[in-house]
Design a protein around this motif. Structure first.
Motif, PDB file in Angstrom:
ATOM      1  N   GLN A   1      -9.653  13.135 -16.187  1.00 15.33           N
ATOM      2  CA  GLN A   1      -9.935  13.040 -14.759  1.00 15.33           C
ATOM      3  C   GLN A   1     -11.077  12.053 -14.517  1.00 15.33           C
ATOM      4  N   PHE A   2     -10.796  11.085 -13.658  1.00 11.21           N
ATOM      5  CA  PHE A   2     -11.732  10.003 -13.371  1.00 11.21           C
ATOM      6  C   PHE A   2     -11.204   9.259 -12.151  1.00 11.21           C
ATOM      7  N   LEU A   3     -11.944   8.282 -11.697  1.00 12.42           N
ATOM      8  CA  LEU A   3     -11.515   7.481 -10.556  1.00 12.42           C
ATOM      9  C   LEU A   3     -10.699   6.298 -11.077  1.00 12.42           C
ATOM     10  N   ASP A   4      -9.392   6.425 -10.968  1.00 14.53           N
ATOM     11  CA  ASP A   4      -8.471   5.503 -11.639  1.00 14.53           C
ATOM     12  C   ASP A   4      -8.653   4.055 -11.215  1.00 14.53           C
TER      13      ASP A   4
ATOM     14  N   GLY B   1      -9.586  -4.871 -15.732  1.00 13.95           N
ATOM     15  CA  GLY B   1      -8.827  -6.044 -15.298  1.00 13.95           C
ATOM     16  C   GLY B   1      -7.330  -5.813 -15.293  1.00 13.95           C
ATOM     17  N   LEU B   2      -6.888  -4.565 -14.965  1.00 12.72           N
ATOM     18  CA  LEU B   2      -5.467  -4.228 -15.007  1.00 12.72           C
ATOM     19  C   LEU B   2      -4.795  -4.434 -13.655  1.00 12.72           C
ATOM     20  N   ASN B   3      -3.542  -4.819 -13.696  1.00 10.43           N
ATOM     21  CA  ASN B   3      -2.672  -4.797 -12.528  1.00 10.43           C
ATOM     22  C   ASN B   3      -1.981  -3.444 -12.534  1.00 10.43           C
ATOM     23  N   GLU B   4      -2.407  -2.529 -11.651  1.00  9.13           N
ATOM     24  CA  GLU B   4      -1.917  -1.152 -11.735  1.00  9.13           C
ATOM     25  C   GLU B   4      -0.451  -1.004 -11.367  1.00  9.13           C
ATOM     26  N   GLU B   5       0.194  -2.091 -10.947  1.00 13.21           N
ATOM     27  CA  GLU B   5       1.645  -2.038 -10.739  1.00 13.21           C
ATOM     28  C   GLU B   5       2.388  -2.138 -12.067  1.00 13.21           C
TER      29      GLU B   5
ATOM     30  N   ILE C   1       8.181   5.604 -11.152  1.00 12.91           N
ATOM     31  CA  ILE C   1       7.005   5.613 -12.017  1.00 12.91           C
ATOM     32  C   ILE C   1       5.799   5.054 -11.263  1.00 12.91           C
ATOM     33  N   LYS C   2       5.985   3.977 -10.512  1.00 10.36           N
ATOM     34  CA  LYS C   2       4.874   3.423  -9.735  1.00 10.36           C
ATOM     35  C   LYS C   2       4.432   4.396  -8.645  1.00 10.36           C
ATOM     36  N   LYS C   3       5.392   5.032  -8.014  1.00 11.09           N
ATOM     37  CA  LYS C   3       5.057   5.957  -6.929  1.00 11.09           C
ATOM     38  C   LYS C   3       4.284   7.163  -7.447  1.00 11.09           C
ATOM     39  N   ILE C   4       4.749   7.747  -8.542  1.00  9.21           N
ATOM     40  CA  ILE C   4       4.055   8.943  -9.040  1.00  9.21           C
ATOM     41  C   ILE C   4       2.715   8.561  -9.655  1.00  9.21           C
ATOM     42  N   ASN C   5       2.602   7.363 -10.217  1.00 10.84           N
ATOM     43  CA  ASN C   5       1.315   6.915 -10.734  1.00 10.84           C
ATOM     44  C   ASN C   5       0.302   6.772  -9.604  1.00 10.84           C
ATOM     45  N   HIS C   6       0.731   6.226  -8.461  1.00 11.41           N
ATOM     46  CA  HIS C   6      -0.174   6.105  -7.305  1.00 11.41           C
ATOM     47  C   HIS C   6      -0.561   7.479  -6.774  1.00 11.41           C
TER      48      HIS C   6
ATOM     49  N   ARG D   1      -0.890  14.551 -10.842  1.00 13.71           N
ATOM     50  CA  ARG D   1      -1.530  14.140 -12.089  1.00 13.71           C
ATOM     51  C   ARG D   1      -1.293  15.169 -13.195  1.00 13.71           C
ATOM     52  N   GLY D   2      -1.022  16.413 -12.807  1.00 14.41           N
ATOM     53  CA  GLY D   2      -0.873  17.488 -13.774  1.00 14.41           C
ATOM     54  C   GLY D   2       0.237  17.243 -14.773  1.00 14.41           C
ATOM     55  N   TYR D   3       1.354  16.628 -14.342  1.00 16.43           N
ATOM     56  CA  TYR D   3       2.480  16.438 -15.248  1.00 16.43           C
ATOM     57  C   TYR D   3       2.101  15.535 -16.411  1.00 16.43           C
ATOM     58  N   ARG D   4       1.501  14.385 -16.092  1.00 15.49           N
ATOM     59  CA  ARG D   4       1.181  13.457 -17.182  1.00 15.49           C
ATOM     60  C   ARG D   4       0.082  14.031 -18.086  1.00 15.49           C
TER      61      ARG D   4
END
Length: 514
Positions: free
Chosen positions: A210-213, A221-225, A279-284, A442-445
């Motif tokens: 748990q952190f501020l993603d 320097g990541l592209n979170e997409e 995957i992008k939607k649930i990651n967001h 977030r719980g699933y991952r």
């Protein structure tokens, strides 16, 4: 399809998250490692010790050995397999690492924040293909990371911080949306390997889920997409104050104002990168924007007593050469051989696997909310049957007596393991709702990562005991849930792991170190 239904299908009806007409474009596959371009290189030591128990080096040389054992490319293999239609044979070429990965695709990447004398302080990427560090961003980021962790860890006291990320396309190209389940398990196995290797080097670590993603993605320097942070692991050579949780919601302006965007480029080989909307939607949706979203998981109370308790033999902690266990660990597939297992060996396997590990999920003793169930056949001194392992009493709780190899074999979707040759078939079990009440999507991952960490301890312990395990997701979860009566406990099977003795594979294997 909404996200709740997506997760339900992912866990219980996996065929529904992969289109019926899905074809894998092997000729356009991405590389199993990330290759940055035009970054400052820090070479790492390539004279890898053959035993981690004899580790006496310090500084960058010590870090070199740790990273190689955790996620380096350790071997190359060629295996000949018969074609399904019987028309000839196929040779499979693969680079091997010491952690398992679905399909050998390794969607996880490693980054590290280092503060060591002799080279620039800053954020680095571990280039597994070339065993080197690449400097992404130079500077001291103690206060930034302390804030991004909700002020639960004083990063200034840490020697460094490990970051585990996921590159979504690296296994989506093969598994489509089912890749999301594998990504969590893969990241967890990597974390489990780091815990085992770093403990041999007398490093103290704690896993933060748990952190501020977005802040950490920006720092790396990541592209979170296409790639996003999954876990943060501070480490040091002595116990630090980061072992205490004191969440504070500090204004971001107080600790993040000097973090500018960093431009990088990398090569991944694929020309046609498809979209992965769920995957992008649930990651967001899984991202945290404030420490107020952080939660804690309560360990499960006493299970409903299902049957007779079978006390297991008391055993001393297992002492073994981790490097040797890593070298011997592999997935036997059809190479299991039916050989009786002493009850003491089973007791060691279960006790070592369920040892507490330090993370930010549990406020009590660090003992996981996950449990292990198993079906056993031919274990000396134990009636054949299905059992739950009770770690607190170190005993097996009987659910049913009988030989369940045939129903478990029928429940497999691909017959790549002959369960009639396997004396131990374990299942890692977790809450059916995947911590959604406490942690949202977030719980699933996180639950999958927890399962992956436990899985890696299980596999390494099995290897140290002269056996091996083969992680499987291609099974009918409902059959296993019904077998263990999991509806009563609100749980479900997360992964299946046959364990037993084996004969060597018919393959050509070469080590990639001096």
């Amino acid at each position: 399809m909404d996200l709740d239904r997506f997760l339900f299908h992912l866990q219980f009806q996996s065929e529904r998250v992969i289109p019926a007409d899905w074809k894998v474009a092997w000729e356009d596959a991405p590389l199993p490692y990330k290759l940055y371009q035009s970054l400052q290189e820090i070479p790492l030591d390539c004279e890898i010790p053959h035993s981690l128990n004899e580790e006496t080096t310090t500084g960058l040389k010590k870090l070199s050995h740790l990273l190689w054992y955790v996620y380096g490319q350790t071997g190359y293999s060629e295996t000949t397999m018969p074609q399904p239609d019987g028309a000839g044979e196929e040779t499979i070429h693969a680079f091997r690492r010491y952690v398992p990965s679905g399909g050998g695709l390794y969607p996880s990447e490693l980054y590290i924040y280092l503060k060591m004398e002799g080279f620039p302080e800053g954020i680095y990427h571990y280039d597994a293909a070339h065993h080197r560090l690449l400097l992404i961003r130079e500077g001291n980021f103690d206060s930034f990371l302390t804030g991004a962790l909700g002020n639960r860890c004083d990063v200034s006291e840490a020697q460094g911080v490990l970051f585990v990320t996921t590159m979504f396309w690296k296994n989506f190209f093969k598994y489509n949306q089912f890749a999301y389940r594998l990504q969590g398990l893969d990241a967890g196995a990597l974390l489990g390997q780091w815990q085992q290797v770093s403990s041999r080097a007398s490093l103290y670590t704690r896993v933060y889920f748990q952190f501020l993603d977005r802040h950490i993605n920006q720092l790396l320097g990541l592209n979170e997409e296409e790639e996003s942070i999954y876990a943060v692991v501070p480490f040091a050579e002595r116990k630090l104050s980061f072992l205490q949780d004191q969440i504070e919601n500090l204004p971001a302006a107080a600790w993040s104002k000097d973090i500018l965007e960093v431009k990088t480029s990398h090569y991944q080989r694929s020309i046609n990168v498809l979209d992965f909307p769920y995957i992008k939607k649930i990651n967001h949706q899984a991202m945290f924007d404030s420490p107020e979203q952080f939660g804690a998981i309560k360990q499960k109370g006493a299970h409903v007593k299902m049957g007779t308790a079978h006390p297991l033999p008391e055993v001393e902690p297992l002492v073994y050469d981790l490097a040797e266990a890593c070298r011997k660990r592999h997935s036997p597939e059809l190479n299991f051989i039916n050989r009786p297992i002493p009850l003491k060996q089973l007791a060691l396997l279960l006790k070592e696997t369920m040892q507490p590990s330090d993370s930010d999920l549990y406020a009590e003793d660090g003992r996981s909310a996950l449990t292990i169930y198993g079906c056993f056949h031919g274990v000396e001194g134990l009636p054949d049957g299905a059992y739950r392992y009770d770690a607190l009493s170190h005993s097996l709780i009987e659910i049913h007596q009988g030989d369940f190899r045939l129903p478990l074999q029928k429940a497999m979707k691909v017959d790549n393991v002959n369960l009639h040759q396997v004396p131990i078939c374990l299942h890692i079990i977790g809450e059916r709702a995947h911590y959604k009440k406490e942690l949202g999507y977030r719980g699933y991952r996180i639950q999958q990562m927890e399962a992956g960490m436990l899985l890696q301890r299980l596999l390494l312990t099995a290897s140290a005991l002269g056996m091996n395990g083969h992680p499987l997701l291609g099974y009918d979860g409902k059959t296993c849930d019904d077998l263990y009566q999991l509806e009563k406990t609100g749980e479900t099977t997360l992964i299946q792991v046959p364990v037993g003795c084996y004969q060597p594979k018919s393959s050509l294997v070469a080590n990639l170190h001096t």
